[in-house]
Design a protein around this motif. Sequence first.
Motif, PDB file in Angstrom:
ATOM      1  N   LYS A  22     -74.200   8.333 118.220  1.00 57.03           N
ATOM      2  CA  LYS A  22     -75.584   8.800 118.169  1.00 57.03           C
ATOM      3  C   LYS A  22     -76.140   8.649 116.753  1.00 57.03           C
ATOM      4  O   LYS A  22     -77.278   8.190 116.575  1.00 57.03           O
ATOM      5  CB  LYS A  22     -75.656  10.260 118.611  1.00 57.03           C
ATOM      6  CG  LYS A  22     -77.037  10.845 118.549  1.00 57.03           C
ATOM      7  CD  LYS A  22     -77.026  12.302 118.968  1.00 57.03           C
ATOM      8  CE  LYS A  22     -78.408  12.917 118.841  1.00 57.03           C
ATOM      9  NZ  LYS A  22     -78.411  14.340 119.199  1.00 57.03           N
ATOM     10  N   ASN A  23     -75.360   9.020 115.760  1.00 55.99           N
ATOM     11  CA  ASN A  23     -75.825   8.918 114.371  1.00 55.99           C
ATOM     12  C   ASN A  23     -76.113   7.476 113.982  1.00 55.99           C
ATOM     13  O   ASN A  23     -77.106   7.197 113.312  1.00 55.99           O
ATOM     14  CB  ASN A  23     -74.804   9.520 113.407  1.00 55.99           C
ATOM     15  CG  ASN A  23     -74.758  11.020 113.496  1.00 55.99           C
ATOM     16  OD1 ASN A  23     -75.712  11.650 113.956  1.00 55.99           O
ATOM     17  ND2 ASN A  23     -73.653  11.613 113.076  1.00 55.99           N
ATOM     18  N   ARG A  24     -75.257   6.543 114.373  1.00 57.54           N
ATOM     19  CA  ARG A  24     -75.476   5.132 114.068  1.00 57.54           C
ATOM     20  C   ARG A  24     -76.747   4.646 114.766  1.00 57.54           C
ATOM     21  O   ARG A  24     -77.557   3.935 114.187  1.00 57.54           O
ATOM     22  CB  ARG A  24     -74.261   4.315 114.510  1.00 57.54           C
ATOM     23  CG  ARG A  24     -74.360   2.814 114.380  1.00 57.54           C
ATOM     24  CD  ARG A  24     -74.322   2.277 112.955  1.00 57.54           C
ATOM     25  NE  ARG A  24     -73.275   2.829 112.163  1.00 57.54           N
ATOM     26  CZ  ARG A  24     -72.148   2.221 111.821  1.00 57.54           C
ATOM     27  NH1 ARG A  24     -71.899   1.002 112.247  1.00 57.54           N
ATOM     28  NH2 ARG A  24     -71.273   2.817 111.052  1.00 57.54           N
ATOM     29  N   MET A  25     -76.929   5.050 116.022  1.00 54.19           N
ATOM     30  CA  MET A  25     -78.111   4.650 116.780  1.00 54.19           C
ATOM     31  C   MET A  25     -79.380   5.158 116.106  1.00 54.19           C
ATOM     32  O   MET A  25     -80.347   4.410 115.937  1.00 54.19           O
ATOM     33  CB  MET A  25     -78.002   5.180 118.214  1.00 54.19           C
ATOM     34  CG  MET A  25     -79.130   4.775 119.110  1.00 54.19           C
ATOM     35  SD  MET A  25     -79.105   3.015 119.409  1.00 54.19           S
ATOM     36  CE  MET A  25     -80.821   2.744 119.769  1.00 54.19           C
ATOM     37  N   LEU A  26     -79.379   6.417 115.717  1.00 55.53           N
ATOM     38  CA  LEU A  26     -80.545   6.990 115.052  1.00 55.53           C
ATOM     39  C   LEU A  26     -80.802   6.304 113.716  1.00 55.53           C
ATOM     40  O   LEU A  26     -81.960   6.097 113.328  1.00 55.53           O
ATOM     41  CB  LEU A  26     -80.375   8.496 114.880  1.00 55.53           C
ATOM     42  CG  LEU A  26     -80.419   9.307 116.173  1.00 55.53           C
ATOM     43  CD1 LEU A  26     -80.081  10.773 115.895  1.00 55.53           C
ATOM     44  CD2 LEU A  26     -81.760   9.179 116.860  1.00 55.53           C
TER      45      LEU A  26
END
Length: 60
Positions: A22-26
Amino acid sequence: MFETYPDLLTRKQVQELLHISKNRMLDYIHSGRIRAMILDGRYLIRKKEVVDFINRLPYA
């Protein structure tokens, strides 16, 4: 590519497609590497944006 997926994907669907957190996507969204829109508080990404992102990835 990704013919079975709808033309508009959720953030979570894209995370699963790309096998990223999720952090990479954001980070990709906030940096502009993947363009997204917000609708009712949810990120939505066009399938074409995901394909374009993959095509821009550097290959060794």
